[in-house]
Design a protein around this motif. Sequence first.
Motif, PDB file in Angstrom:
ATOM      1  N   ALA A 257      49.130  43.624  43.316  1.00  0.00           N
ATOM      2  CA  ALA A 257      47.941  44.475  43.364  1.00  0.00           C
ATOM      3  C   ALA A 257      47.737  45.179  42.025  1.00  0.00           C
ATOM      4  O   ALA A 257      46.613  45.271  41.508  1.00  0.00           O
ATOM      5  CB  ALA A 257      48.067  45.493  44.493  1.00  0.00           C
ATOM      6  N   GLU A 258      48.817  45.669  41.438  1.00  0.00           N
ATOM      7  CA  GLU A 258      48.717  46.396  40.163  1.00  0.00           C
ATOM      8  C   GLU A 258      48.279  45.477  39.032  1.00  0.00           C
ATOM      9  O   GLU A 258      47.631  45.926  38.070  1.00  0.00           O
ATOM     10  CB  GLU A 258      50.068  47.047  39.838  1.00  0.00           C
ATOM     11  CG  GLU A 258      50.073  47.894  38.582  1.00  0.00           C
ATOM     12  CD  GLU A 258      49.109  49.078  38.659  1.00  0.00           C
ATOM     13  OE1 GLU A 258      48.634  49.494  37.586  1.00  0.00           O
ATOM     14  OE2 GLU A 258      48.807  49.586  39.764  1.00  0.00           O
ATOM     15  N   THR A 259      48.605  44.187  39.136  1.00  0.00           N
ATOM     16  CA  THR A 259      48.200  43.225  38.098  1.00  0.00           C
ATOM     17  C   THR A 259      46.927  42.480  38.499  1.00  0.00           C
ATOM     18  O   THR A 259      46.573  41.463  37.899  1.00  0.00           O
ATOM     19  CB  THR A 259      49.330  42.218  37.821  1.00  0.00           C
ATOM     20  OG1 THR A 259      49.762  41.612  39.052  1.00  0.00           O
ATOM     21  CG2 THR A 259      50.520  42.909  37.167  1.00  0.00           C
ATOM     22  N   GLY A 260      46.235  42.981  39.518  1.00  0.00           N
ATOM     23  CA  GLY A 260      44.917  42.465  39.872  1.00  0.00           C
ATOM     24  C   GLY A 260      44.920  41.104  40.534  1.00  0.00           C
ATOM     25  O   GLY A 260      43.933  40.379  40.472  1.00  0.00           O
ATOM     26  N   PHE A 261      46.031  40.754  41.226  1.00  0.00           N
ATOM     27  CA  PHE A 261      46.134  39.440  41.881  1.00  0.00           C
ATOM     28  C   PHE A 261      45.703  38.336  40.918  1.00  0.00           C
ATOM     29  O   PHE A 261      44.892  37.475  41.244  1.00  0.00           O
ATOM     30  CB  PHE A 261      45.286  39.390  43.165  1.00  0.00           C
ATOM     31  CG  PHE A 261      45.686  40.413  44.185  1.00  0.00           C
ATOM     32  CD1 PHE A 261      46.876  40.297  44.869  1.00  0.00           C
ATOM     33  CD2 PHE A 261      44.878  41.504  44.449  1.00  0.00           C
ATOM     34  CE1 PHE A 261      47.250  41.241  45.801  1.00  0.00           C
ATOM     35  CE2 PHE A 261      45.246  42.459  45.380  1.00  0.00           C
ATOM     36  CZ  PHE A 261      46.451  42.332  46.061  1.00  0.00           C
ATOM     37  N   SER A 262      46.255  38.385  39.733  1.00  0.00           N
ATOM     38  CA  SER A 262      45.836  37.474  38.671  1.00  0.00           C
ATOM     39  C   SER A 262      47.009  36.587  38.244  1.00  0.00           C
ATOM     40  O   SER A 262      48.132  36.719  38.734  1.00  0.00           O
ATOM     41  CB  SER A 262      45.354  38.279  37.462  1.00  0.00           C
ATOM     42  OG  SER A 262      46.444  38.980  36.874  1.00  0.00           O
TER      43      SER A 262
END
Length: 368
Positions: free
Chosen positions: A257-262
Amino acid sequence: MAVIPVAIAGAPYEVRIKAGILAQAGRHCRPFVRKNRVAVVTDEHVAAKWRATVEASLAGEGIASQWLVLPAGEATKSWAHLAQTVDFLLGQEVERKDNVIALGGGVIGDLTGFAASMVKRGCGFIQMPTTLLAQVDSSVGGKTAINTPMGKNLVGAFHQPSLVLADPLALDTLPLRDTRAGYAEVVKYGLIDDAEFFEWCEANGEKLLAGDAQAREYAIARSVAAKARIVAQDEKETTGVRALLNLGHTFGHALEAETGFSDRLLHGEGVALGMVLAARFSARQGLMHGQDAERVVRHIGAVGLPASLRALGLDCDGRRLADHMLHDKKMDAGTLPFLLMRGIGQTFLAKDVDLGEVAAFLDEELAA
């Protein structure tokens, strides 16, 4: 061919594991296809490598295939692509007794399975997982979902497949990073309740990642058998047994989540680092010997998976990561159960973890 039965009450099925099984997909799918046509959902990367093989195999059994090719990546597990998939299946006049095919990794399996659970109030689907993560984890057990801005896999359904065909040869077409990410889920089964398998991973993990066919088939079969056993005991995660499969996921999903699901952090990489954090937090709480925790850290790092929170270079503190956990699916009456360890192969569900202590621990790890 290894055949692993998944003994779900009212919905049993098989996971068939064999090198080259995608080239024989038509023969395996024929008993599950009522008409002479089938809808297939995949992504652009998988289509480039495997569409021709699967399409030809289906045609060899007299089955025409209609294809929906979606963008590759975690962002595809969205409301928009779910709607697109449902509309595609309805446009193909899929009926409740039909099966559709999900050809791809966990994103395609989750999305297609969720769409299948909705179309005509539930049609069937066949999983053809093409990544190690999907072959050992997400294709088995019936969890389907999409992501939302609030978190990962928060909207979904339990919907068991009719059949799973896992081809280890598909791993040869993957980037090493993706195979490593899937390997995290293999290690997980050893850490849950099989210390002997964790020892096997320590001895054979690098060989598996290097492409050893025997090691890959063994790891896939043993992992699937472990998951099948757990899922058969607790299909819908109501008794706490199936929750063991979430080892590493509470920490991991917060990091995703913190890395934007990337692509900055793949799901399996998040799980790997999540298991490192679960082991270290368990040791910090006096539950697990520090030497066992560091053994987990060493193996995760030795195979090239992330084993240090600081190395991610996150611009946040422990409280922010802990706040992401408040959206975890395991939240129950305002509390969040954690998967912790008393040792290697001794995972348990802890229901008395203080999120403030978790935040303080994460602050320490961010600064380490």
